[in-house]
Design a protein around this motif. Structure first.
Motif, PDB file in Angstrom:
ATOM      1  N   LEU A  43      14.337  83.381  94.747  1.00  0.00           N
ATOM      2  CA  LEU A  43      15.166  84.387  94.071  1.00  0.00           C
ATOM      3  C   LEU A  43      16.549  83.834  93.712  1.00  0.00           C
ATOM      4  O   LEU A  43      17.072  84.112  92.623  1.00  0.00           O
ATOM      5  CB  LEU A  43      15.307  85.634  94.949  1.00  0.00           C
ATOM      6  CG  LEU A  43      14.069  86.510  95.053  1.00  0.00           C
ATOM      7  CD1 LEU A  43      14.273  87.600  96.091  1.00  0.00           C
ATOM      8  CD2 LEU A  43      13.717  87.103  93.707  1.00  0.00           C
ATOM      9  N   VAL A  44      17.124  83.047  94.607  1.00  0.00           N
ATOM     10  CA  VAL A  44      18.435  82.440  94.317  1.00  0.00           C
ATOM     11  C   VAL A  44      18.311  81.481  93.133  1.00  0.00           C
ATOM     12  O   VAL A  44      19.144  81.500  92.214  1.00  0.00           O
ATOM     13  CB  VAL A  44      18.988  81.728  95.578  1.00  0.00           C
ATOM     14  CG1 VAL A  44      20.183  80.851  95.236  1.00  0.00           C
ATOM     15  CG2 VAL A  44      19.365  82.756  96.628  1.00  0.00           C
ATOM     16  N   GLY A  47      17.971  83.431  89.934  1.00  0.00           N
ATOM     17  CA  GLY A  47      19.288  83.904  89.482  1.00  0.00           C
ATOM     18  C   GLY A  47      20.091  82.795  88.832  1.00  0.00           C
ATOM     19  O   GLY A  47      20.751  83.009  87.800  1.00  0.00           O
ATOM     20  N   VAL A  50      18.588  82.102  85.440  1.00  0.00           N
ATOM     21  CA  VAL A  50      18.901  83.192  84.507  1.00  0.00           C
ATOM     22  C   VAL A  50      20.310  82.995  83.959  1.00  0.00           C
ATOM     23  O   VAL A  50      20.554  83.183  82.756  1.00  0.00           O
ATOM     24  CB  VAL A  50      18.743  84.568  85.201  1.00  0.00           C
ATOM     25  CG1 VAL A  50      19.391  85.670  84.388  1.00  0.00           C
ATOM     26  CG2 VAL A  50      17.270  84.872  85.429  1.00  0.00           C
ATOM     27  N   GLU A  51      21.239  82.615  84.818  1.00  0.00           N
ATOM     28  CA  GLU A  51      22.611  82.350  84.362  1.00  0.00           C
ATOM     29  C   GLU A  51      22.657  81.179  83.390  1.00  0.00           C
ATOM     30  O   GLU A  51      23.466  81.163  82.464  1.00  0.00           O
ATOM     31  CB  GLU A  51      23.524  82.060  85.564  1.00  0.00           C
ATOM     32  CG  GLU A  51      23.888  83.281  86.359  1.00  0.00           C
ATOM     33  CD  GLU A  51      24.737  84.255  85.564  1.00  0.00           C
ATOM     34  OE1 GLU A  51      25.659  83.806  84.844  1.00  0.00           O
ATOM     35  OE2 GLU A  51      24.453  85.465  85.656  1.00  0.00           O
ATOM     36  N   GLY A  55      15.775  81.330  82.693  1.00  0.00           N
ATOM     37  CA  GLY A  55      15.087  82.177  83.653  1.00  0.00           C
ATOM     38  C   GLY A  55      13.608  82.336  83.347  1.00  0.00           C
ATOM     39  O   GLY A  55      12.763  82.252  84.245  1.00  0.00           O
TER      40      GLY A  55
END
Length: 116
Positions: A43-44, A47, A50-51, A55
């Motif tokens: 999950l990290v 994220g 995605v940034e 993603g």
């Protein structure tokens, strides 16, 4: 003094079925913690990607990785275990419950089974 029962004597006990020991609660908790840490790391990283606007690519590549890890090779198959694909079994033997073309034709044309 301790007496040992001889085979065939009336005091000998029948052999016990050896059960596979269950993992201890500590082992289960360790596996749960490792799995939780792996999900948290995924999950990290999701994220982060995605940034970075990657993603979707990270998610799709993760799916391919999970599919690859989830499959077993033929060397990992247990002795006597059949493959779901009959072409990989000796003599192309199908597993129980497989729908064959002959069975489908019989059912569509309402013919009785050959054995009856």
């Amino acid at each position: 003094m301790l007496e040992v029962a001889q085979p065939g004597s009336s005091t000998s006990q029948p052999p016990r079925n050896e059960a596979i020991p269950l993992p201890s609660p500590q082992d289960q908790s360790f596996l749960i913690n490792i799995t939780f840490l792996k999900v948290l790391l995924w999950l990290v990283l999701l994220g982060l990607f995605v940034e970075l606007e990657f993603g979707l690519a990270y998610f799709v590549l993760s799916l391919f990785y999970w599919m690859y890890v989830g499959t077993r090779g033929p060397e990992e198959r247990k002795e006597g275990e059949k493959s779901a694909y009959s072409v990989f079994n000796p003599g192309c033997e199908a597993i129980q419950g497989t729908l064959t073309a002959e069975q489908l034709e019989r059912e569509l044309q309402f013919r009785p089974l050959e054995g009856r």
